[in-house]
Motif scaffolding. Structure first.
Motif, PDB file in Angstrom:
ATOM      1  N   ARG A 114       0.815  -1.224   0.000  1.00  0.00           N
ATOM      2  CA  ARG A 114       0.000   0.000   0.000  1.00  0.00           C
ATOM      3  C   ARG A 114       0.849   1.275   0.000  1.00  0.00           C
ATOM      4  N   PHE A 115       2.164   1.132   0.156  1.00  0.00           N
ATOM      5  CA  PHE A 115       3.030   2.313   0.223  1.00  0.00           C
ATOM      6  C   PHE A 115       3.801   2.585  -1.070  1.00  0.00           C
ATOM      7  N   TYR A 168      -0.106  -6.733   1.659  1.00  0.00           N
ATOM      8  CA  TYR A 168      -0.795  -5.619   2.302  1.00  0.00           C
ATOM      9  C   TYR A 168      -0.760  -5.711   3.824  1.00  0.00           C
ATOM     10  N   GLY A 169      -0.237  -6.797   4.370  1.00  0.00           N
ATOM     11  CA  GLY A 169      -0.196  -6.939   5.816  1.00  0.00           C
ATOM     12  C   GLY A 169      -1.581  -7.115   6.392  1.00  0.00           C
ATOM     13  N   SER A 170      -1.830  -6.538   7.550  1.00  0.00           N
ATOM     14  CA  SER A 170      -3.162  -6.597   8.163  1.00  0.00           C
ATOM     15  C   SER A 170      -4.138  -5.774   7.335  1.00  0.00           C
ATOM     16  N   VAL A 171      -5.331  -6.327   7.096  1.00  0.00           N
ATOM     17  CA  VAL A 171      -6.290  -5.658   6.217  1.00  0.00           C
ATOM     18  C   VAL A 171      -7.521  -5.239   7.003  1.00  0.00           C
ATOM     19  N   SER A 172      -8.258  -4.281   6.435  1.00  0.00           N
ATOM     20  CA  SER A 172      -9.462  -3.765   7.075  1.00  0.00           C
ATOM     21  C   SER A 172     -10.674  -4.014   6.183  1.00  0.00           C
ATOM     22  N   GLU A 173     -11.857  -3.690   6.692  1.00  0.00           N
ATOM     23  CA  GLU A 173     -13.078  -3.858   5.906  1.00  0.00           C
ATOM     24  C   GLU A 173     -13.083  -2.951   4.677  1.00  0.00           C
ATOM     25  N   ASP A 174     -12.469  -1.778   4.788  1.00  0.00           N
ATOM     26  CA  ASP A 174     -12.420  -0.860   3.647  1.00  0.00           C
ATOM     27  C   ASP A 174     -11.637  -1.458   2.481  1.00  0.00           C
ATOM     28  N   ASP A 175     -10.621  -2.271   2.809  1.00  0.00           N
ATOM     29  CA  ASP A 175      -9.802  -2.865   1.758  1.00  0.00           C
ATOM     30  C   ASP A 175     -10.596  -3.858   0.912  1.00  0.00           C
ATOM     31  N   GLU A 176     -11.640  -4.448   1.509  1.00  0.00           N
ATOM     32  CA  GLU A 176     -12.378  -5.518   0.826  1.00  0.00           C
ATOM     33  C   GLU A 176     -12.993  -5.049  -0.484  1.00  0.00           C
ATOM     34  N   SER A 177     -13.522  -3.826  -0.500  1.00  0.00           N
ATOM     35  CA  SER A 177     -14.143  -3.316  -1.726  1.00  0.00           C
ATOM     36  C   SER A 177     -13.138  -2.634  -2.644  1.00  0.00           C
ATOM     37  N   ASN A 178     -12.134  -1.996  -2.071  1.00  0.00           N
ATOM     38  CA  ASN A 178     -11.179  -1.239  -2.879  1.00  0.00           C
ATOM     39  C   ASN A 178     -10.115  -2.109  -3.528  1.00  0.00           C
ATOM     40  N   SER A 202      -3.129 -15.260  -3.957  1.00  0.00           N
ATOM     41  CA  SER A 202      -4.269 -15.169  -3.042  1.00  0.00           C
ATOM     42  C   SER A 202      -3.950 -15.825  -1.704  1.00  0.00           C
ATOM     43  N   LEU A 203      -4.518 -15.267  -0.645  1.00  0.00           N
ATOM     44  CA  LEU A 203      -4.317 -15.744   0.719  1.00  0.00           C
ATOM     45  C   LEU A 203      -5.649 -16.160   1.331  1.00  0.00           C
ATOM     46  N   PRO A 204      -5.620 -16.991   2.360  1.00  0.00           N
ATOM     47  CA  PRO A 204      -6.851 -17.262   3.122  1.00  0.00           C
ATOM     48  C   PRO A 204      -7.140 -16.102   4.070  1.00  0.00           C
ATOM     49  N   ASN A 205      -8.339 -16.097   4.627  1.00  0.00           N
ATOM     50  CA  ASN A 205      -8.705 -15.073   5.596  1.00  0.00           C
ATOM     51  C   ASN A 205      -7.948 -15.281   6.902  1.00  0.00           C
ATOM     52  N   ALA A 206      -7.715 -14.187   7.597  1.00  0.00           N
ATOM     53  CA  ALA A 206      -7.019 -14.242   8.878  1.00  0.00           C
ATOM     54  C   ALA A 206      -8.020 -14.389  10.012  1.00  0.00           C
ATOM     55  N   SER A 207      -7.567 -14.981  11.099  1.00  0.00           N
ATOM     56  CA  SER A 207      -8.378 -15.049  12.303  1.00  0.00           C
ATOM     57  C   SER A 207      -8.508 -13.656  12.914  1.00  0.00           C
ATOM     58  N   ALA A 208      -9.676 -13.370  13.488  1.00  0.00           N
ATOM     59  CA  ALA A 208      -9.905 -12.048  14.092  1.00  0.00           C
ATOM     60  C   ALA A 208      -8.957 -11.792  15.259  1.00  0.00           C
ATOM     61  N   SER A 209      -8.496 -12.848  15.897  1.00  0.00           N
ATOM     62  CA  SER A 209      -7.626 -12.699  17.074  1.00  0.00           C
ATOM     63  C   SER A 209      -6.140 -12.779  16.737  1.00  0.00           C
ATOM     64  N   GLU A 210      -5.811 -12.852  15.469  1.00  0.00           N
ATOM     65  CA  GLU A 210      -4.419 -13.033  15.068  1.00  0.00           C
ATOM     66  C   GLU A 210      -3.583 -11.798  15.385  1.00  0.00           C
ATOM     67  N   SER A 211      -2.427 -12.015  16.011  1.00  0.00           N
ATOM     68  CA  SER A 211      -1.505 -10.917  16.302  1.00  0.00           C
ATOM     69  C   SER A 211      -0.663 -10.607  15.055  1.00  0.00           C
ATOM     70  N   ARG A 265      -9.490 -15.599   0.404  1.00  0.00           N
ATOM     71  CA  ARG A 265      -9.717 -14.161   0.548  1.00  0.00           C
ATOM     72  C   ARG A 265      -9.601 -13.521  -0.832  1.00  0.00           C
ATOM     73  N   HIS A 266     -10.662 -12.894  -1.299  1.00  0.00           N
ATOM     74  CA  HIS A 266     -10.681 -12.328  -2.641  1.00  0.00           C
ATOM     75  C   HIS A 266     -10.149 -10.897  -2.685  1.00  0.00           C
ATOM     76  N   HIS A 267      -9.798 -10.337  -1.548  1.00  0.00           N
ATOM     77  CA  HIS A 267      -9.267  -8.974  -1.531  1.00  0.00           C
ATOM     78  C   HIS A 267      -7.869  -8.967  -0.918  1.00  0.00           C
ATOM     79  N   CYS A 268      -7.141  -7.919  -1.191  1.00  0.00           N
ATOM     80  CA  CYS A 268      -5.782  -7.731  -0.665  1.00  0.00           C
ATOM     81  C   CYS A 268      -4.874  -8.929  -0.910  1.00  0.00           C
ATOM     82  N   PRO A 269      -4.744  -9.382  -2.148  1.00  0.00           N
ATOM     83  CA  PRO A 269      -3.774 -10.437  -2.436  1.00  0.00           C
ATOM     84  C   PRO A 269      -2.365  -9.876  -2.383  1.00  0.00           C
TER      85      PRO A 269
END
Length: 309
Positions: A18-19, A206-216, A40-49, A251-255
Protein backbone atom coordinates in the motif's frame (compact mmCIF):
# COMPACT_ATOMS: atom_id res chain seq x y z
CA UNK A 1 15.31 -25.11 -21.99
CA UNK A 2 18.03 -23.24 -20.12
CA UNK A 3 21.53 -24.72 -20.23
CA UNK A 4 21.67 -24.89 -16.42
CA UNK A 5 19.22 -24.42 -13.52
CA UNK A 6 18.30 -20.91 -12.53
CA UNK A 7 19.06 -19.35 -9.14
CA UNK A 8 16.27 -17.41 -7.46
CA UNK A 9 16.15 -14.17 -5.50
CA UNK A 10 12.86 -13.26 -3.84
CA UNK A 11 12.38 -9.75 -2.43
CA UNK A 12 9.43 -9.84 -0.05
CA UNK A 13 7.97 -6.53 1.13
CA UNK A 14 5.77 -7.58 4.04
CA UNK A 15 2.92 -5.07 4.43
CA UNK A 16 4.49 -2.65 1.96
CA UNK A 17 2.17 -2.95 -1.06
CA UNK A 18 0.00 0.00 0.00
CA UNK A 19 3.03 2.31 0.22
CA UNK A 20 4.28 2.01 -3.37
CA UNK A 21 4.03 5.36 -5.15
CA UNK A 22 5.30 7.07 -8.29
CA UNK A 23 8.69 7.82 -6.69
CA UNK A 24 9.57 4.10 -6.53
CA UNK A 25 10.73 4.03 -10.11
CA UNK A 26 12.62 0.73 -9.91
CA UNK A 27 9.43 -1.11 -8.94
CA UNK A 28 7.65 0.31 -11.97
CA UNK A 29 10.61 -0.43 -14.24
CA UNK A 30 10.48 -4.07 -13.15
CA UNK A 31 6.71 -4.29 -13.65
CA UNK A 32 7.05 -2.96 -17.20
CA UNK A 33 9.24 -5.91 -18.22
CA UNK A 34 7.96 -8.65 -15.87
CA UNK A 35 5.08 -11.08 -15.64
CA UNK A 36 2.72 -9.61 -13.05
CA UNK A 37 -0.21 -10.87 -11.03
CA UNK A 38 -1.54 -11.81 -7.60
CA UNK A 39 -1.05 -14.47 -4.93
CA UNK A 40 -4.27 -15.17 -3.04
CA UNK A 41 -4.32 -15.74 0.72
CA UNK A 42 -6.85 -17.26 3.12
CA UNK A 43 -8.71 -15.07 5.60
CA UNK A 44 -7.02 -14.24 8.88
CA UNK A 45 -8.38 -15.05 12.30
CA UNK A 46 -9.90 -12.05 14.09
CA UNK A 47 -7.63 -12.70 17.07
CA UNK A 48 -4.42 -13.03 15.07
CA UNK A 49 -1.51 -10.92 16.30
CA UNK A 50 0.87 -9.11 13.97
CA UNK A 51 3.70 -11.57 14.68
CA UNK A 52 1.35 -14.47 13.98
CA UNK A 53 0.26 -12.89 10.70
CA UNK A 54 3.84 -12.38 9.56
CA UNK A 55 4.79 -16.01 10.16
CA UNK A 56 1.52 -17.45 8.85
CA UNK A 57 1.69 -15.59 5.54
CA UNK A 58 5.35 -16.51 5.11
CA UNK A 59 4.47 -20.14 5.85
CA UNK A 60 1.82 -20.00 3.12
CA UNK A 61 4.41 -18.72 0.63
CA UNK A 62 6.55 -21.76 1.48
CA UNK A 63 3.52 -24.10 1.42
CA UNK A 64 4.52 -24.94 4.99
CA UNK A 65 1.27 -24.28 6.83
CA UNK A 66 1.37 -27.70 8.48
CA UNK A 67 4.76 -26.85 9.96
CA UNK A 68 3.38 -23.53 11.19
CA UNK A 69 0.29 -25.06 12.78
CA UNK A 70 2.24 -27.88 14.41
CA UNK A 71 5.22 -25.98 15.80
CA UNK A 72 4.17 -26.48 19.42
CA UNK A 73 3.14 -30.09 18.79
CA UNK A 74 6.62 -30.90 17.54
CA UNK A 75 8.31 -30.23 20.86
CA UNK A 76 8.86 -33.09 23.28
CA UNK A 77 8.72 -32.80 27.08
CA UNK A 78 12.48 -32.40 27.31
CA UNK A 79 12.37 -29.47 24.85
CA UNK A 80 13.85 -31.36 21.91
CA UNK A 81 12.36 -31.01 18.45
CA UNK A 82 10.77 -34.01 16.81
CA UNK A 83 11.88 -34.56 13.21
CA UNK A 84 8.34 -34.54 11.74
CA UNK A 85 8.70 -31.28 9.79
CA UNK A 86 10.14 -31.78 6.33
CA UNK A 87 12.75 -29.16 5.47
CA UNK A 88 12.86 -27.18 2.24
CA UNK A 89 15.81 -29.28 1.15
CA UNK A 90 13.94 -32.53 1.78
CA UNK A 91 10.86 -31.34 -0.08
CA UNK A 92 12.66 -29.90 -3.09
CA UNK A 93 15.47 -32.20 -4.19
CA UNK A 94 18.22 -30.77 -1.99
CA UNK A 95 17.45 -27.10 -2.67
CA UNK A 96 19.68 -24.83 -0.58
CA UNK A 97 17.68 -21.84 0.60
CA UNK A 98 18.19 -18.90 2.94
CA UNK A 99 16.15 -16.10 4.44
CA UNK A 100 17.63 -12.67 5.19
CA UNK A 101 15.48 -10.76 7.68
CA UNK A 102 15.52 -8.65 10.82
CA UNK A 103 12.35 -10.26 12.19
CA UNK A 104 13.19 -12.57 15.10
CA UNK A 105 9.95 -14.58 14.90
CA UNK A 106 10.44 -15.20 11.21
CA UNK A 107 14.06 -16.23 11.77
CA UNK A 108 12.92 -18.86 14.26
CA UNK A 109 10.31 -20.28 11.89
CA UNK A 110 12.70 -20.21 8.92
CA UNK A 111 15.24 -22.27 10.83
CA UNK A 112 12.56 -24.85 11.69
CA UNK A 113 11.73 -25.43 8.02
CA UNK A 114 15.39 -25.72 7.04
CA UNK A 115 16.25 -22.24 5.82
CA UNK A 116 19.68 -20.82 6.54
CA UNK A 117 19.02 -17.64 8.51
CA UNK A 118 20.89 -14.36 8.10
CA UNK A 119 20.24 -11.13 10.01
CA UNK A 120 19.64 -8.39 7.44
CA UNK A 121 21.35 -5.48 9.23
CA UNK A 122 24.29 -7.65 10.27
CA UNK A 123 24.56 -9.00 6.72
CA UNK A 124 24.82 -5.46 5.34
CA UNK A 125 27.40 -4.33 7.91
CA UNK A 126 29.53 -7.43 7.51
CA UNK A 127 29.74 -7.11 3.76
CA UNK A 128 30.05 -3.32 3.65
CA UNK A 129 27.33 -3.28 0.99
CA UNK A 130 25.34 -0.24 2.04
CA UNK A 131 25.78 1.42 -1.35
CA UNK A 132 25.29 -1.78 -3.36
CA UNK A 133 23.34 -4.10 -1.04
CA UNK A 134 22.48 -6.49 -3.85
CA UNK A 135 26.04 -7.47 -4.75
CA UNK A 136 26.67 -9.91 -1.91
CA UNK A 137 23.23 -11.47 -2.36
CA UNK A 138 24.03 -12.19 -5.99
CA UNK A 139 27.41 -13.55 -4.99
CA UNK A 140 25.78 -16.05 -2.61
CA UNK A 141 23.75 -17.26 -5.58
CA UNK A 142 26.91 -17.82 -7.62
CA UNK A 143 26.90 -14.61 -9.67
CA UNK A 144 30.21 -12.80 -9.63
CA UNK A 145 31.77 -10.23 -11.97
CA UNK A 146 28.94 -10.69 -14.42
CA UNK A 147 29.48 -14.45 -14.63
CA UNK A 148 27.43 -17.44 -13.50
CA UNK A 149 29.69 -19.71 -11.47
CA UNK A 150 29.12 -23.46 -11.24
CA UNK A 151 29.30 -23.31 -7.45
CA UNK A 152 27.05 -21.27 -5.18
CA UNK A 153 26.16 -21.19 -1.53
CA UNK A 154 22.41 -21.03 -2.13
CA UNK A 155 19.91 -21.85 -4.87
CA UNK A 156 17.28 -19.54 -3.37
CA UNK A 157 17.50 -16.43 -1.21
CA UNK A 158 14.44 -14.72 0.27
CA UNK A 159 14.95 -11.17 1.53
CA UNK A 160 12.20 -10.13 3.97
CA UNK A 161 11.63 -6.45 4.71
CA UNK A 162 8.75 -5.48 7.02
CA UNK A 163 6.67 -2.33 7.13
CA UNK A 164 8.14 0.41 9.30
CA UNK A 165 11.58 -1.20 9.38
CA UNK A 166 14.76 0.83 9.42
CA UNK A 167 17.74 -0.64 7.63
CA UNK A 168 20.88 0.12 9.65
CA UNK A 169 19.13 3.24 10.96
CA UNK A 170 19.31 4.83 7.52
CA UNK A 171 17.08 3.84 4.62
CA UNK A 172 13.49 3.00 5.43
CA UNK A 173 11.64 -0.08 4.31
CA UNK A 174 10.35 1.10 0.91
CA UNK A 175 13.49 3.00 -0.01
CA UNK A 176 15.68 0.02 0.78
CA UNK A 177 13.75 -2.58 -1.19
CA UNK A 178 13.32 -0.14 -4.10
CA UNK A 179 17.09 0.32 -4.19
CA UNK A 180 17.57 -3.46 -4.15
CA UNK A 181 15.32 -3.84 -7.18
CA UNK A 182 17.22 -1.09 -9.00
CA UNK A 183 20.61 -2.57 -8.21
CA UNK A 184 19.62 -6.03 -9.37
CA UNK A 185 18.12 -4.76 -12.62
CA UNK A 186 21.35 -2.87 -13.25
CA UNK A 187 23.48 -5.98 -12.77
CA UNK A 188 21.11 -8.23 -14.73
CA UNK A 189 20.95 -6.29 -17.98
CA UNK A 190 18.97 -8.09 -20.72
CA UNK A 191 21.24 -10.43 -22.63
CA UNK A 192 23.81 -10.69 -19.85
CA UNK A 193 24.81 -14.03 -18.36
CA UNK A 194 23.23 -13.09 -15.02
CA UNK A 195 19.88 -12.07 -16.54
CA UNK A 196 19.31 -15.43 -18.18
CA UNK A 197 20.04 -17.43 -15.02
CA UNK A 198 18.62 -15.21 -12.26
CA UNK A 199 14.91 -15.67 -11.55
CA UNK A 200 13.81 -12.51 -9.72
CA UNK A 201 10.51 -12.33 -7.84
CA UNK A 202 9.26 -9.23 -6.04
CA UNK A 203 6.35 -9.99 -3.71
CA UNK A 204 4.53 -7.19 -1.90
CA UNK A 205 1.78 -7.88 0.63
CA UNK A 206 -0.80 -5.62 2.30
CA UNK A 207 -0.20 -6.94 5.82
CA UNK A 208 -3.16 -6.60 8.16
CA UNK A 209 -6.29 -5.66 6.22
CA UNK A 210 -9.46 -3.77 7.08
CA UNK A 211 -13.08 -3.86 5.91
CA UNK A 212 -12.42 -0.86 3.65
CA UNK A 213 -9.80 -2.87 1.76
CA UNK A 214 -12.38 -5.52 0.83
CA UNK A 215 -14.14 -3.32 -1.73
CA UNK A 216 -11.18 -1.24 -2.88
CA UNK A 217 -8.70 -4.08 -3.39
CA UNK A 218 -10.83 -6.98 -4.58
CA UNK A 219 -9.71 -9.26 -7.42
CA UNK A 220 -13.33 -10.04 -8.25
CA UNK A 221 -14.80 -8.41 -11.34
CA UNK A 222 -18.34 -7.20 -11.86
CA UNK A 223 -19.27 -10.36 -13.73
CA UNK A 224 -18.21 -12.37 -10.68
CA UNK A 225 -20.49 -10.30 -8.48
CA UNK A 226 -23.75 -10.32 -10.45
CA UNK A 227 -26.80 -11.44 -8.49
CA UNK A 228 -28.57 -13.57 -11.08
CA UNK A 229 -28.43 -17.36 -11.16
CA UNK A 230 -26.19 -17.32 -14.25
CA UNK A 231 -22.92 -17.47 -12.25
CA UNK A 232 -23.79 -21.08 -11.43
CA UNK A 233 -23.05 -21.88 -15.08
CA UNK A 234 -19.53 -20.44 -14.95
CA UNK A 235 -16.54 -22.54 -13.83
CA UNK A 236 -14.90 -21.60 -10.56
CA UNK A 237 -11.70 -19.59 -10.77
CA UNK A 238 -8.66 -21.87 -10.53
CA UNK A 239 -7.20 -20.06 -7.53
CA UNK A 240 -10.27 -21.11 -5.53
CA UNK A 241 -9.57 -24.78 -6.21
CA UNK A 242 -6.96 -27.30 -5.06
CA UNK A 243 -7.04 -30.12 -7.53
CA UNK A 244 -10.71 -31.02 -7.89
CA UNK A 245 -11.60 -29.78 -4.40
CA UNK A 246 -12.84 -26.26 -3.71
CA UNK A 247 -10.69 -24.38 -1.23
CA UNK A 248 -12.71 -23.67 1.91
CA UNK A 249 -11.12 -20.34 2.75
CA UNK A 250 -10.13 -17.89 0.00
CA UNK A 251 -9.72 -14.16 0.55
CA UNK A 252 -10.68 -12.33 -2.64
CA UNK A 253 -9.27 -8.97 -1.53
CA UNK A 254 -5.78 -7.73 -0.67
CA UNK A 255 -3.77 -10.44 -2.44
CA UNK A 256 -0.02 -10.29 -2.57
CA UNK A 257 1.28 -8.44 -5.63
CA UNK A 258 3.96 -10.34 -7.53
CA UNK A 259 6.23 -9.47 -10.44
CA UNK A 260 8.60 -12.10 -11.82
CA UNK A 261 11.36 -11.57 -14.33
CA UNK A 262 14.04 -13.66 -15.95
CA UNK A 263 15.38 -12.60 -19.32
CA UNK A 264 14.12 -14.78 -22.18
CA UNK A 265 12.31 -17.07 -19.71
CA UNK A 266 9.33 -15.21 -18.19
CA UNK A 267 6.53 -13.74 -20.27
CA UNK A 268 6.11 -9.98 -20.53
CA UNK A 269 2.60 -8.62 -20.08
CA UNK A 270 1.34 -5.06 -20.61
CA UNK A 271 1.47 -3.78 -17.02
CA UNK A 272 3.44 -0.55 -16.77
CA UNK A 273 3.30 0.21 -13.03
CA UNK A 274 3.67 -1.88 -9.90
CA UNK A 275 0.13 -1.34 -8.63
CA UNK A 276 -2.99 -3.31 -7.77
CA UNK A 277 -5.04 -1.56 -10.46
CA UNK A 278 -2.50 -2.11 -13.24
CA UNK A 279 -1.94 -5.76 -12.30
CA UNK A 280 -5.70 -6.40 -12.24
CA UNK A 281 -6.23 -4.76 -15.61
CA UNK A 282 -3.06 -5.78 -17.46
CA UNK A 283 -1.25 -8.50 -15.47
CA UNK A 284 -0.63 -11.78 -17.27
CA UNK A 285 -0.53 -14.09 -14.24
CA UNK A 286 -3.98 -13.16 -12.89
CA UNK A 287 -4.46 -14.88 -9.48
CA UNK A 288 -2.78 -18.03 -8.19
CA UNK A 289 -2.84 -19.43 -4.64
CA UNK A 290 0.10 -18.20 -2.57
CA UNK A 291 0.92 -21.77 -1.51
CA UNK A 292 1.87 -22.60 -5.13
CA UNK A 293 4.54 -19.87 -5.23
CA UNK A 294 7.52 -21.88 -3.98
CA UNK A 295 6.64 -24.82 -6.22
CA UNK A 296 6.91 -22.58 -9.27
CA UNK A 297 10.27 -21.26 -8.09
CA UNK A 298 11.56 -24.80 -7.42
CA UNK A 299 10.64 -25.83 -10.97
CA UNK A 300 12.72 -22.97 -12.40
CA UNK A 301 15.63 -24.16 -10.25
CA UNK A 302 15.25 -27.76 -11.48
CA UNK A 303 14.26 -28.75 -7.94
CA UNK A 304 10.73 -29.92 -8.77
CA UNK A 305 9.76 -32.45 -11.47
CA UNK A 306 7.08 -30.26 -13.03
CA UNK A 307 5.46 -26.85 -12.68
CA UNK A 308 3.12 -26.73 -9.69
CA UNK A 309 4.29 -30.15 -8.42
Amino acid sequence: MADKPSRALVLYGDGLARFIDSSHTHFHSLASKASCGFLSLPNASASESEDERIVREFAILLDACEAYLNLDANTTKDGCQKSTILTISERFMGMKAAIITNNSTLKSFGAKVGLSVLQLNEFIRRNHSDTEPHCEMLKLLGFHDGKTLDTRQFDLIIVHVGAGEKINDEKGDMEYINSLVGGILCKAQPGSEISSHLHLSVVMSYGSVSEDDESNLSVLTKKDERNSELPLLFPRQSYTMKGEIQRKDVRHHCPMLIAQWQYAVTRKDVAETFSFEDFKEHGGNLVIPADRFLHEIAFKLWKAPKYGA
